[in-house]
Design a protein around this motif. Structure first.
Motif, short mmCIF file in Angstrom:
data_model
loop_
_atom_site.label_atom_id
_atom_site.label_comp_id
_atom_site.label_asym_id
_atom_site.label_seq_id
_atom_site.Cartn_x
_atom_site.Cartn_y
_atom_site.Cartn_z
N ARG A 128 0.83 -1.21 0.00
CA ARG A 128 0.00 0.00 0.00
C ARG A 128 0.85 1.25 0.00
O ARG A 128 0.80 2.07 0.91
CB ARG A 128 -0.94 0.00 1.19
N ARG A 129 1.64 1.40 -1.04
CA ARG A 129 2.46 2.60 -1.18
C ARG A 129 2.04 3.34 -2.44
O ARG A 129 1.42 2.79 -3.33
CB ARG A 129 3.93 2.28 -1.16
N PHE A 130 2.41 4.61 -2.50
CA PHE A 130 1.96 5.48 -3.58
C PHE A 130 2.29 4.92 -4.96
O PHE A 130 1.46 4.99 -5.87
CB PHE A 130 2.58 6.88 -3.41
N SER A 131 3.49 4.38 -5.14
CA SER A 131 3.89 3.90 -6.46
C SER A 131 2.97 2.78 -6.97
O SER A 131 2.65 2.74 -8.16
CB SER A 131 5.34 3.42 -6.44
N ASN A 132 2.53 1.90 -6.08
CA ASN A 132 1.62 0.84 -6.52
C ASN A 132 0.25 1.38 -6.90
O ASN A 132 -0.36 0.93 -7.88
CB ASN A 132 1.49 -0.24 -5.45
N TYR A 133 -0.26 2.35 -6.13
CA TYR A 133 -1.53 2.98 -6.50
C TYR A 133 -1.41 3.67 -7.85
O TYR A 133 -2.29 3.57 -8.70
CB TYR A 133 -1.96 4.01 -5.44
N PHE A 134 -0.30 4.39 -8.04
CA PHE A 134 -0.08 5.13 -9.28
C PHE A 134 -0.05 4.19 -10.48
O PHE A 134 -0.75 4.40 -11.47
CB PHE A 134 1.22 5.93 -9.18
N TRP A 135 0.78 3.13 -10.43
CA TRP A 135 0.91 2.23 -11.57
C TRP A 135 -0.36 1.42 -11.81
O TRP A 135 -0.70 1.11 -12.96
CB TRP A 135 2.13 1.33 -11.42
N LEU A 159 -5.20 -7.02 -17.02
CA LEU A 159 -4.79 -8.13 -16.15
C LEU A 159 -3.71 -7.68 -15.18
O LEU A 159 -3.74 -8.01 -13.99
CB LEU A 159 -4.32 -9.32 -16.98
N LEU A 160 -2.74 -6.92 -15.68
CA LEU A 160 -1.68 -6.39 -14.81
C LEU A 160 -2.26 -5.45 -13.75
O LEU A 160 -1.89 -5.53 -12.57
CB LEU A 160 -0.61 -5.67 -15.63
N SER A 161 -3.17 -4.59 -14.15
CA SER A 161 -3.76 -3.67 -13.18
C SER A 161 -4.59 -4.41 -12.14
O SER A 161 -4.60 -4.04 -10.97
CB SER A 161 -4.59 -2.59 -13.88
N THR A 162 -5.27 -5.49 -12.55
CA THR A 162 -6.02 -6.31 -11.59
C THR A 162 -5.08 -6.89 -10.55
O THR A 162 -5.36 -6.87 -9.34
CB THR A 162 -6.79 -7.43 -12.32
N TYR A 163 -3.95 -7.41 -11.00
CA TYR A 163 -2.95 -7.95 -10.08
C TYR A 163 -2.45 -6.87 -9.12
O TYR A 163 -2.38 -7.09 -7.91
CB TYR A 163 -1.77 -8.53 -10.88
N LEU A 164 -2.14 -5.68 -9.65
CA LEU A 164 -1.66 -4.60 -8.79
C LEU A 164 -2.70 -4.17 -7.77
O LEU A 164 -2.39 -3.95 -6.59
CB LEU A 164 -1.22 -3.40 -9.64
N TRP A 165 -3.97 -4.05 -8.21
CA TRP A 165 -5.02 -3.66 -7.27
C TRP A 165 -5.22 -4.74 -6.19
O TRP A 165 -5.47 -4.41 -5.03
CB TRP A 165 -6.34 -3.39 -7.99
N LEU A 166 -5.08 -6.01 -6.57
CA LEU A 166 -5.24 -7.07 -5.58
C LEU A 166 -4.11 -7.08 -4.55
O LEU A 166 -4.36 -7.26 -3.36
CB LEU A 166 -5.33 -8.44 -6.27
N ILE A 167 -2.86 -6.87 -4.97
CA ILE A 167 -1.78 -6.87 -3.97
C ILE A 167 -1.88 -5.64 -3.06
O ILE A 167 -1.52 -5.72 -1.90
CB ILE A 167 -0.36 -7.00 -4.59
N VAL A 168 -2.41 -4.53 -3.59
CA VAL A 168 -2.64 -3.37 -2.74
C VAL A 168 -3.76 -3.68 -1.74
O VAL A 168 -3.65 -3.41 -0.55
CB VAL A 168 -2.99 -2.12 -3.58
N TYR A 169 -4.84 -4.28 -2.21
CA TYR A 169 -5.98 -4.63 -1.34
C TYR A 169 -5.55 -5.60 -0.24
O TYR A 169 -5.90 -5.44 0.92
CB TYR A 169 -7.11 -5.22 -2.18
#
Length: 190
Positions: free
Chosen positions: A23-30, A81-91
């Protein structure tokens, strides 16, 4: 945004350090960039196939569906698909957790959140008397690394800091010194 925050209780028996995970800014941004880009590419592909403009800022109906529309559709699906993965690791806050050192119980607890499944919660507990030292690792260059490790008898070194973005030298030194003082062990590597 602080990477690790430390808190002590009023009688200095417990030291707890929070560790920032996904849950850091860079993950939200990407994740947001990939979501918008993927949706744009997918809508462009659909527009070129149906000849109905689905995008307000351009006219992809002029694209030939084969090969340009298909290629844009492929890139759109891949980005989504990549964005789904990123949103899931943030969640799930993968990598987030805490380090807790309790003099009252004589235990050190290292807790991290992982991916869902039977090993979602990673919790390691060791007696404080097994802790030999706090080790600082600093490596500069193309892929810099600045991390704190807990040296435990018979177990090797356990990482205490977050993965990814390295801590500043000042923050690393302060955390290492505070932890070494609290545990009354040497600080190695500086």
């Amino acid at each position: 945004m602080a990477a690790t925050t430390a808190s002590k209780n009023e009688n200095n028996l417990i030291l707890r350090q929070s560790v920032l995970g996904a849950r850091r800014f860079s993950n939200y941004f990407w994740a947001a960039v990939c979501t918008m880009g993927g949706a744009g590419f997918l809508l462009s592909s659909l527009s070129s196939y149906t000849k109905i403009n689905l995008l307000p800022f351009s006219d992809p109906t002029q694209l030939v569906f084969i090969p340009q529309g298909i290629a844009m559709g492929f890139y759109g699906v891949a980005a989504l698909l990549l964005s789904t993965y990123l949103w899931l690791i943030v969640y799930w806050d993968v990598g987030g957790g805490y380090n807790e050192f309790d003099r009252q119980t004589g235990k050190a607890t290292i807790f991290r959140s992982g991916f869902p499944g039977k090993n979602r919660r990673i919790e390691l507990t060791y007696p404080l008397e097994d802790i030999q030292a706090i080790r600082v690792e600093i490596r500069e260059g193309i892929s810099p690394k600045r991390a704190l490790y807990l040296r435990i008898k018979g177990k090797g070194d356990l990482p205490l800091t977050r993965v990814g973005q390295p801590l500043s030298l000042t923050e690393l030194e302060n955390q290492g010194a505070e932890l070494a003082r609290f545990l009354v062990v040497p600080l190695e590597g500086l």
